[in-house]
Design a protein around this motif. Structure first.
Motif: not given
Length: 535
Positions: A262-267, A324-330, A460-467, A482-484
């Motif tokens: 799952m998407a990494l976020d927070g700390d 597939v991990v989507l840009p939203t984290g779903d 507004v989230e700013v999220n990094l997705a690898s390829a 997910k960036l701070s």
């Protein structure tokens, strides 16, 4: 029942199916009617092109190589003089296909992008068993192609192995058929390192192939094979922990579940892994194509010392699904079948319904059934996130050679699935990324400027997705961070907003390299732009 009543019943059922289907979220589109090859391996490059790969010993494809670029191999058992392409490049801007030339067999191989954006491709079958290959992507008006490395080779043959980029930008190559070891690129002194966990997770079906490998934010690896998993300190070649066994049968090739982190976020201290689906044990060795697939999913917080698997069920049993991990984290779960196992002619009952897995919802409410496709995508199919937020769907060849006169034919069509966030009624919420740096360093603070039609409400989230490198129901190297961020502040120009972002702290959270950057406004992602993360 008389004929008229029977006809009326059929029409009513058909009408009901159409209505229900039309109300399910998501849309499908045909992108390429004939790609020329059935993609077994797929990866998206930073130039918004897509590399598609099959295998070289499959016989003639439906795409010719460039004139004068035939492959000559007197030892090849199938095609000694081969003028057919087994890899192609798709330009997402024009939807044009260009043939690429691959020399050694990439059947059931592995891959990963290096920090400079080069795709490393490892192993395969026959003459590809110990090969290393590179594809350095280029602008669409240039002619980049595959390079077979001749100076170095793998220490062990790697067929059905998994690659994962590490915090220092090197690649670990894990397992493979009868390869109970790991090795690295660039090669490290001593070559392959014995990894006994792989031998201990093998059964008489070889259900430890294509192990699920996830880099955790503490720098260790979560490695899952069959039904077992460990926390692996690769630097010292030590298993730090054995996780509880995941019940419900084998989950790796050939029993063919799928996994995502799952998407990494927070700390960034917490990492959660989900594994779904798989075949009944014995389906593969018994060649039982009617054996029902599992619908169970296990979810575990891999960074928690006392974690256990939390179990839930999908609406459908599924093997060979792609996550597939989507840009939203779903997480989108798509492709696959509801019976049998992986292998040629080994599965039936295609699973046409995608699922949306929503990690933040309570247990029992996480799965949403989406609009079904019409093309069976079974053995050797792939799914990859695109920069515009769609998911590219390619491949499906459940036959040893190309065969189009079958119930489930070799599939040369390429489709795209658009999640509900791309629906027309959300267009006013979709941000446009106007400004961001092309390169950032770990821990740097930087600004992203977006424009939005409707006023921004909330964060507004700013999220990094690898390829990642997608193959055999697992996307190697897939990662969402997910960036701070700060609140979106109105910029000088009307409709524009500035968002303050902080880059990931180090390579354990996000290994160096190129990422798609999405701005996500109320669950609606922008078209991504690429950024290079460096130390």
């Amino acid at each position: 029942m008389d004929a008229s009543r029977k006809l009326a019943t059929i029409l009513l059922i058909s009408f009901f199916f159409i209505i229900v289907r039309s109300e399910l979220p998501g849309t499908w589109e045909l992108v390429i009617p004939n790609a020329g090859i059935a993609s077994m391996h797929t990866a998206v490059t930073r130039f918004n092109t897509v590399v598609l790969l099959d295998r070289t010993d499959i016989g003639p494809s439906r795409k010719m190589l460039r004139k004068g670029h035939c492959r000559n191999d007197p030892t090849d058992p199938i095609l000694k003089h081969d003028c057919y392409a087994h890899s192609v490049l798709l330009d997402l801007t024009t939807n044009q296909i260009r043939p690429l030339m691959i020399l050694t067999d990439t059947w059931c191989s592995s891959g990963q992008f290096l920090p400079d954006g080069t795709l490393l491709q490892t192993g395969g079958d026959l003459d590809g068993l110990r090969k290393l290959r590179k594809f350095s992507p280029c602008e669409t008006n240039e002619l980049c192609d595959w390079e077979e490395l001749t100076e170095i080779k793998l220490s062990e043959g790697r067929w059905y192995s998994t690659n994962q980029i590490l915090p220092d930008g090197s690649i670990i190559i894990v397992g493979g058929r009868f390869a109970n070891s790991v090795e690295y690129f660039p090669p490290r002194p001593g070559g392959a390192v014995e990894f006994n966990f792989l031998a201990g997770s093998r059964d008489n079906q070889n259900d430890n192939l294509y192990p699920y490998v996830h880099l955790l934010p503490d720098g260790n690896l979560f490695i899952f094979a069959n039904s077992k998993s460990v926390l692996y300190d690769y630097g010292n070649n030590i298993v730090l922990r054995e996780y509880p066994e995941l019940m419900g049968g084998p989950r790796n090739y050939p029993s063919a579940g799928s996994s995502a982190m799952m998407a990494l976020d927070g700390d960034y201290s917490t990492a959660t892994i989900v594994i779904c689906g798989g075949a009944e044990y014995g389906a593969y060795i018994e060649r039982n194509t009617e054996s029902p697939a599992h619908g169970s999913c296990g979810r575990i917080v891999a960074t928690r010392p006392d974690s256990v698997w939390e179990m839930e069920d999908m609406p459908f049993g599924r093997i060979m699904g792609d996550m597939v991990v989507l840009p939203t984290g779903d997480i989108l779960i798509i492709n696959g079948a509801q019976a049998g196992s992986q292998g040629f002619e080994m599965a039936t009952n295609p699973c046409l319904y995608p699922l949306l897995y929503r990690p933040d919802q309570p247990l029992g409410l996480r799965f949403m059934t989406l609009n079904p496709g019409t093309i069976p995508r079974m053995y050797h199919s792939t799914a990859n996130l695109l920069p515009d937020g769609r998911v590219l769907i390619a491949g499906s060849n459940p036959h040893y050679y190309y065969n189009f006169d079958m119930e489930y034919p070799t599939e040369l069509r390429i489709e795209a699935f658009s999640p509900e966030y791309l629906s027309g009624d959300r267009a006013n919420l979709r941000p446009v990324m106007e400004e961001l740096p092309s390169t950032v360093r770990y821990g740097d603070r930087f600004d992203v400027v977006v424009s939005v039609t409707l006023p921004v409400v909330g964060i507004v989230e700013v999220n990094l997705a690898s390829a990642p490198f997608a193959t055999h129901s697992f996307s190697q190297g897939q990662r969402m961070v997910k960036l701070s961020v700060t609140s979106a502040l109105p910029a000088a120009m009307v409709g524009r907003y500035t968002i303050g972002c902080t880059a990931p702290p180090d390579g354990r959270v996000a290994p160096p390299g190129y990422y798609m950057v999405f701005a996500v406004n109320q669950g609606v992602p922008s078209v991504a732009r690429w950024i290079k993360l460096i130390s």
